[in-house]
Design an enzyme around this catalytic site. Structure first.
Site, short mmCIF file in Angstrom:
data_model
loop_
_atom_site.label_atom_id
_atom_site.label_comp_id
_atom_site.label_asym_id
_atom_site.label_seq_id
_atom_site.Cartn_x
_atom_site.Cartn_y
_atom_site.Cartn_z
N HIS A 56 81.01 44.12 16.86
CA HIS A 56 82.09 43.92 17.83
C HIS A 56 82.28 45.18 18.69
O HIS A 56 82.41 45.11 19.91
CB HIS A 56 83.43 43.65 17.12
N LYS B 89 94.58 28.80 8.86
CA LYS B 89 93.55 29.70 8.32
C LYS B 89 94.06 31.13 8.42
O LYS B 89 93.84 31.82 9.42
CB LYS B 89 92.25 29.56 9.14
N ARG C 32 74.10 36.82 19.18
CA ARG C 32 73.20 37.38 18.17
C ARG C 32 71.91 36.58 18.07
O ARG C 32 70.83 37.13 18.03
CB ARG C 32 73.89 37.39 16.80
N SER D 47 81.47 39.63 10.16
CA SER D 47 82.65 40.01 9.37
C SER D 47 82.59 39.44 7.96
O SER D 47 83.09 40.04 7.02
CB SER D 47 83.93 39.52 10.04
P1 ADP Z 1 84.76 34.17 15.78
O1 ADP Z 1 86.08 33.99 15.15
O2 ADP Z 1 84.63 33.60 17.16
O3 ADP Z 1 83.59 33.90 14.90
P2 ADP Z 1 84.13 36.91 15.50
O4 ADP Z 1 85.21 37.89 15.20
O5 ADP Z 1 83.15 36.63 14.46
O6 ADP Z 1 84.81 35.67 16.08
O7 ADP Z 1 83.33 37.36 16.80
C1 ADP Z 1 83.90 37.56 18.05
C2 ADP Z 1 82.80 37.83 19.05
O8 ADP Z 1 82.03 38.94 18.61
C3 ADP Z 1 81.82 36.70 19.25
O9 ADP Z 1 81.44 36.65 20.60
C4 ADP Z 1 80.65 37.11 18.42
O10 ADP Z 1 79.43 36.58 18.93
C5 ADP Z 1 80.68 38.60 18.60
N1 ADP Z 1 80.04 39.24 17.46
C6 ADP Z 1 80.30 39.07 16.15
N2 ADP Z 1 79.48 39.84 15.40
C7 ADP Z 1 78.68 40.50 16.26
C8 ADP Z 1 77.59 41.42 16.09
N3 ADP Z 1 77.17 41.78 14.89
N4 ADP Z 1 77.01 41.91 17.20
C9 ADP Z 1 77.45 41.52 18.40
N5 ADP Z 1 78.43 40.63 18.64
C10 ADP Z 1 79.04 40.13 17.57
#
Ligand code: ADP
Length: 152
Positions: free
Chosen positions: A18, A42, A91, A129
């Site tokens: 992120h 959730k 990703r 995450s």
């Molecule tokens: P969501 O609740 O939409 O799954 P996340 O918190 O997992 O949200 O992710 C938010 C954004 O960050 C999304 O656009 C996701 O693709 C991006 N993202 C998550 N992990 C990574 C990563 N390892 N590298 C780059 N972008 C990421």
């Protein structure tokens, strides 16, 4: 109109993936709102206030990055706050398929919005995450996967 982007997600917790997307987007937008989406059904793993505090700490030296919490549709948040862009990270091809339908439906619901994608850097492709939560649950060291300053 000011070039403002929202980066929506759960950030439960924020990862280096992120962080990398947000830092790379800073030169592209006049303002970036990192928005933690909450859903009453959730609750997530970490409390929302904790997730927000981590994000604020990581970006404390970046005046154009702010952090907010929202519920409901991302397009409604954009409409109410005059936001023209949704920022997302890509990703894998699975991310692409998922994002494509959401992006196209969002555009249909709010034609004034465009989704902007940044490709993940190779070293962050495997990171999410939920892996970080698993490491923490089982007593491992999550520090290589979360931004500096994020402590559990
Ligand atoms: P969501 O609740 O939409 O799954 P996340 O918190 O997992 O949200 O992710 C938010 C954004 O960050 C999304 O656009 C996701 O693709 C991006 N993202 C998550 N992990 C990574 C990563 N390892 N590298 C780059 N972008 C990421």
């Amino acid at each position: 109109m000011k070039r403002v982007a929202i980066f929506p997600g759960s950030f439960d917790p924020i990862t280096r993936g992120h962080e990398s997307i947000i830092r790379r987007a800073i030169p592209l937008f006049e303002e970036i709102i990192v928005a933690i989406g909450v859903n009453a059904e959730k609750p997530g793993f970490f409390p929302v206030e904790q997730r927000k505090a981590w994000l604020e700490k990581v970006f404390e030296d970046e005046p154009t990055v702010t952090v907010d919490v929202y519920s409901g549709l991302t397009v409604d948040y954009c409409r109410n706050n005059n936001i023209g862009f949704i920022l997302r990270g890509l990703r894998t091809s699975a991310d692409f398929e998922f994002e494509r339908s959401i992006g196209q439906i969002n555009k249909q619901m709010h034609p004034g919005i465009d989704t902007v994608f940044l490709l993940t850097t190779p070293e962050h492709t495997a990171l999410n995450s939920s892996i970080v939560r698993d490491i923490i649950r089982h007593g491992g060291d999550p520090s290589p996967f979360v931004p500096l300053g994020v402590e559990f």
